[in-house]
Write a protein that holds these residues in place. Structure first.
Motif, PDB file in Angstrom:
ATOM      1  N   LYS A  34      62.652  51.183 -12.633  1.00 51.31           N
ATOM      2  CA  LYS A  34      64.070  51.300 -12.977  1.00 51.31           C
ATOM      3  C   LYS A  34      64.367  52.631 -13.654  1.00 51.31           C
ATOM      4  N   LEU A  35      63.418  53.152 -14.432  1.00 49.22           N
ATOM      5  CA  LEU A  35      63.586  54.487 -15.021  1.00 49.22           C
ATOM      6  C   LEU A  35      63.512  55.550 -13.934  1.00 49.22           C
ATOM      7  N   ALA A  36      62.555  55.409 -13.028  1.00 48.29           N
ATOM      8  CA  ALA A  36      62.374  56.404 -11.980  1.00 48.29           C
ATOM      9  C   ALA A  36      63.611  56.514 -11.094  1.00 48.29           C
ATOM     10  N   HIS A  37      64.154  55.376 -10.670  1.00 49.00           N
ATOM     11  CA  HIS A  37      65.337  55.404  -9.815  1.00 49.00           C
ATOM     12  C   HIS A  37      66.561  55.917 -10.581  1.00 49.00           C
ATOM     13  N   ARG A  38      66.636  55.624 -11.858  1.00 51.72           N
ATOM     14  CA  ARG A  38      67.767  56.124 -12.651  1.00 51.72           C
ATOM     15  C   ARG A  38      67.701  57.640 -12.774  1.00 51.72           C
ATOM     16  N   VAL A  39      66.494  58.174 -12.936  1.00 49.26           N
ATOM     17  CA  VAL A  39      66.323  59.632 -12.992  1.00 49.26           C
ATOM     18  C   VAL A  39      66.834  60.275 -11.713  1.00 49.26           C
ATOM     19  N   VAL A  40      66.478  59.690 -10.573  1.00 50.00           N
ATOM     20  CA  VAL A  40      66.924  60.249  -9.291  1.00 50.00           C
ATOM     21  C   VAL A  40      68.434  60.138  -9.161  1.00 50.00           C
ATOM     22  N   GLY A  41      68.999  59.024  -9.640  1.00 48.55           N
ATOM     23  CA  GLY A  41      70.453  58.878  -9.598  1.00 48.55           C
ATOM     24  C   GLY A  41      71.146  60.006 -10.352  1.00 48.55           C
ATOM     25  N   TYR A  42      70.632  60.340 -11.524  1.00 49.88           N
ATOM     26  CA  TYR A  42      71.225  61.429 -12.308  1.00 49.88           C
ATOM     27  C   TYR A  42      70.925  62.802 -11.688  1.00 49.88           C
ATOM     28  N   LEU A  43      69.759  62.936 -11.073  1.00 42.26           N
ATOM     29  CA  LEU A  43      69.458  64.191 -10.359  1.00 42.26           C
ATOM     30  C   LEU A  43      70.450  64.424  -9.231  1.00 42.26           C
ATOM     31  N   GLU A  44      70.803  63.352  -8.529  1.00 41.34           N
ATOM     32  CA  GLU A  44      71.757  63.484  -7.432  1.00 41.34           C
ATOM     33  C   GLU A  44      73.153  63.798  -7.965  1.00 41.34           C
ATOM     34  N   GLU A  45      73.501  63.286  -9.137  1.00 39.61           N
ATOM     35  CA  GLU A  45      74.782  63.648  -9.744  1.00 39.61           C
ATOM     36  C   GLU A  45      74.824  65.143 -10.047  1.00 39.61           C
ATOM     37  N   GLU A  46      73.706  65.689 -10.499  1.00 41.05           N
ATOM     38  CA  GLU A  46      73.637  67.129 -10.752  1.00 41.05           C
ATOM     39  C   GLU A  46      73.695  67.916  -9.443  1.00 41.05           C
ATOM     40  N   ALA A  47      73.109  67.354  -8.398  1.00 34.53           N
ATOM     41  CA  ALA A  47      73.159  68.024  -7.096  1.00 34.53           C
ATOM     42  C   ALA A  47      74.598  68.098  -6.587  1.00 34.53           C
ATOM     43  N   ILE A  48      75.361  67.042  -6.796  1.00 36.77           N
ATOM     44  CA  ILE A  48      76.777  67.057  -6.402  1.00 36.77           C
ATOM     45  C   ILE A  48      77.510  68.163  -7.138  1.00 36.77           C
ATOM     46  N   HIS A  49      77.228  68.294  -8.428  1.00 35.26           N
ATOM     47  CA  HIS A  49      77.853  69.360  -9.223  1.00 35.26           C
ATOM     48  C   HIS A  49      77.471  70.745  -8.688  1.00 35.26           C
ATOM     49  N   SER A  50      76.203  70.931  -8.365  1.00 38.66           N
ATOM     50  CA  SER A  50      75.742  72.239  -7.865  1.00 38.66           C
ATOM     51  C   SER A  50      76.408  72.597  -6.544  1.00 38.66           C
ATOM     52  N   TYR A  51      76.514  71.618  -5.642  1.00 40.65           N
ATOM     53  CA  TYR A  51      77.132  71.910  -4.350  1.00 40.65           C
ATOM     54  C   TYR A  51      78.642  72.106  -4.482  1.00 40.65           C
ATOM     55  N   THR A  52      79.245  71.476  -5.469  1.00 38.47           N
ATOM     56  CA  THR A  52      80.669  71.728  -5.728  1.00 38.47           C
ATOM     57  C   THR A  52      80.880  73.157  -6.186  1.00 38.47           C
ATOM     58  N   GLU A  53      79.998  73.664  -7.044  1.00 40.07           N
ATOM     59  CA  GLU A  53      80.060  75.058  -7.472  1.00 40.07           C
ATOM     60  C   GLU A  53      79.805  75.994  -6.296  1.00 40.07           C
ATOM     61  N   PHE A  54      78.908  75.597  -5.419  1.00 44.25           N
ATOM     62  CA  PHE A  54      78.616  76.369  -4.206  1.00 44.25           C
ATOM     63  C   PHE A  54      79.892  76.512  -3.376  1.00 44.25           C
ATOM     64  N   LEU A  55      80.624  75.423  -3.217  1.00 43.83           N
ATOM     65  CA  LEU A  55      81.865  75.460  -2.442  1.00 43.83           C
ATOM     66  C   LEU A  55      82.907  76.364  -3.095  1.00 43.83           C
ATOM     67  N   LYS A  56      82.966  76.369  -4.427  1.00 44.55           N
ATOM     68  CA  LYS A  56      83.915  77.244  -5.122  1.00 44.55           C
ATOM     69  C   LYS A  56      83.615  78.712  -4.846  1.00 44.55           C
ATOM     70  N   GLU A  57      82.341  79.058  -4.834  1.00 45.78           N
ATOM     71  CA  GLU A  57      81.964  80.445  -4.547  1.00 45.78           C
ATOM     72  C   GLU A  57      82.294  80.817  -3.103  1.00 45.78           C
ATOM     73  N   LEU A  58      82.145  79.878  -2.194  1.00 45.35           N
ATOM     74  CA  LEU A  58      82.504  80.133  -0.799  1.00 45.35           C
ATOM     75  C   LEU A  58      84.004  80.333  -0.657  1.00 45.35           C
ATOM     76  N   ASP A  59      84.779  79.512  -1.358  1.00 46.19           N
ATOM     77  CA  ASP A  59      86.238  79.615  -1.275  1.00 46.19           C
ATOM     78  C   ASP A  59      86.746  80.913  -1.907  1.00 46.19           C
TER      79      ASP A  59
END
Length: 319
Positions: A228-253
């Motif tokens: 349950k800790l391991a899967h929660r870590v990945v869940g939060y890692l994916e939340e950070e990935a969403i943030h990173s790709y959102t910033e990526f899109l801002k730079e493209l725009d």
């Protein structure tokens, strides 16, 4: 006269019994067979390589010359075709593994940490973000490529451990083995895509060995100790990935990063229109990460409720 015939006969026998001729005749006696390399002489090994590989190349639509490999076991690579009849040029995935990303997924969903394990997972991920920001700065293309080398690890580790657990206990997995391995494969395809956009530097390649080695073993031990800790870590890692790709899109725009045409591998994998761009690729990758976020938070919730993953059917095909 008799001596001459006897000498000639001995010479012929010696030639027939020479190492080259003996091994060659034995090799040919196995119809269609290929002998172990250790039993070949240097001359015969060279001759066999030339026989197997010369003249057997065939050109694909992408101009690459794939070569047939002789197999004693009767295995022949399958020639996969597209719907229009043209040759499928990707060996890292097949047409039936492609899909269209769901861009309507909620990108703002967040699991608020309440328990001690949740907070441990959340702040562990947050602490990893600082060195990543310092190292990559605003180089989002290379950042995405390097982080995908790590993002593909948890699904493989989790799937492997569930696989071994299923074997030990003689029980089904509820489809979770396939779901986690599909997640790892999807993350790897993200890497294959961004490799076409940004090439890593030598020290970044070296960094992958260190980070992947540390993360693989750390996540392996964490999953053994607390899924349950391991899967929660990945869940939060994916939340950070969403943030990173959102910033990526801002730079493209903003035009800071050139919005180049989408790589051909991305167009085929996500079934994108032929005129798609890098921005379209980042959009579908971000949607994938959001789906991985949901799956891993869901898996952690199952454990928090005192159940095992096999007790709740896995969301198969949920990219």
């Amino acid at each position: 006269m008799l001596m001459q015939h006897g000498t000639a006969g001995l010479a012929r026998s010696a030639r027939l019994l020479s190492p080259n001729n003996t091994t060659r005749s034995l090799s040919r006696s196995l119809t269609g067979g290929v002998r172990w390399r250790s039993t070949l002489t240097l001359g015969e090994e060279k001759e066999q390589k030339e026989h197997v590989f010369s003249g057997s190349s065939k050109n694909n639509d992408d101009g690459s010359g794939d070569k047939d490999v002789a197999s004693y076991w009767g295995i022949k690579p399958e020639q996969v075709k597209k719907d229009d009849g043209t040759t499928w040029k990707w060996n890292c995935f097949r047409p039936w593994e492609t899909y269209q990303a769901d861009l309507t997924i909620d990108l703002k969903k967040h699991h608020v940490p309440t328990t001690l394990l949740d907070k441990l997972a959340y702040y562990t991920v947050k602490s990893l973000r600082f060195p990543t920001d310092v190292f990559f700065q605003r180089r989002f293309g290379c950042r995405a490529m390097m982080l995908e080398t790590v993002a593909a690890v948890p699904g493989m580790v989790g799937g492997m451990l569930l696989h071994c657990k299923s074997l030990r206990r003689f029980e089904h997995s509820g489809g979770w083995i396939k779901t986690l391995l599909d997640e790892a494969e999807n993350e790897r395809m993200h890497l294959m895509t961004f490799m076409e956009v940004s090439q890593p530097r030598w020290y970044e390649r070296a960094l992958v060995f260190t980070v992947q080695g540390v993360f693989f073993n750390a996540y392996f031990l964490a999953y053994l100790a607390s899924p349950k800790l391991a899967h929660r870590v990945v869940g939060y890692l994916e939340e950070e990935a969403i943030h990173s790709y959102t910033e990526f899109l801002k730079e493209l725009d903003k035009g800071t990063i050139e919005n180049v045409p989408a790589p051909a591998i991305a167009i085929d994998y996500w079934r994108l229109p032929a005129d798609s761009t890098l921005r379209d690729v980042v959009m579908v990758v971000r949607a994938d990460e959001a789906h991985h976020r949901d799956v891993n938070h869901f898996a952690s919730d199952i454990h928090y409720q005192g159940q095992e993953l096999k007790d709740s059917p896995a969301p198969l095909g949920y990219h």
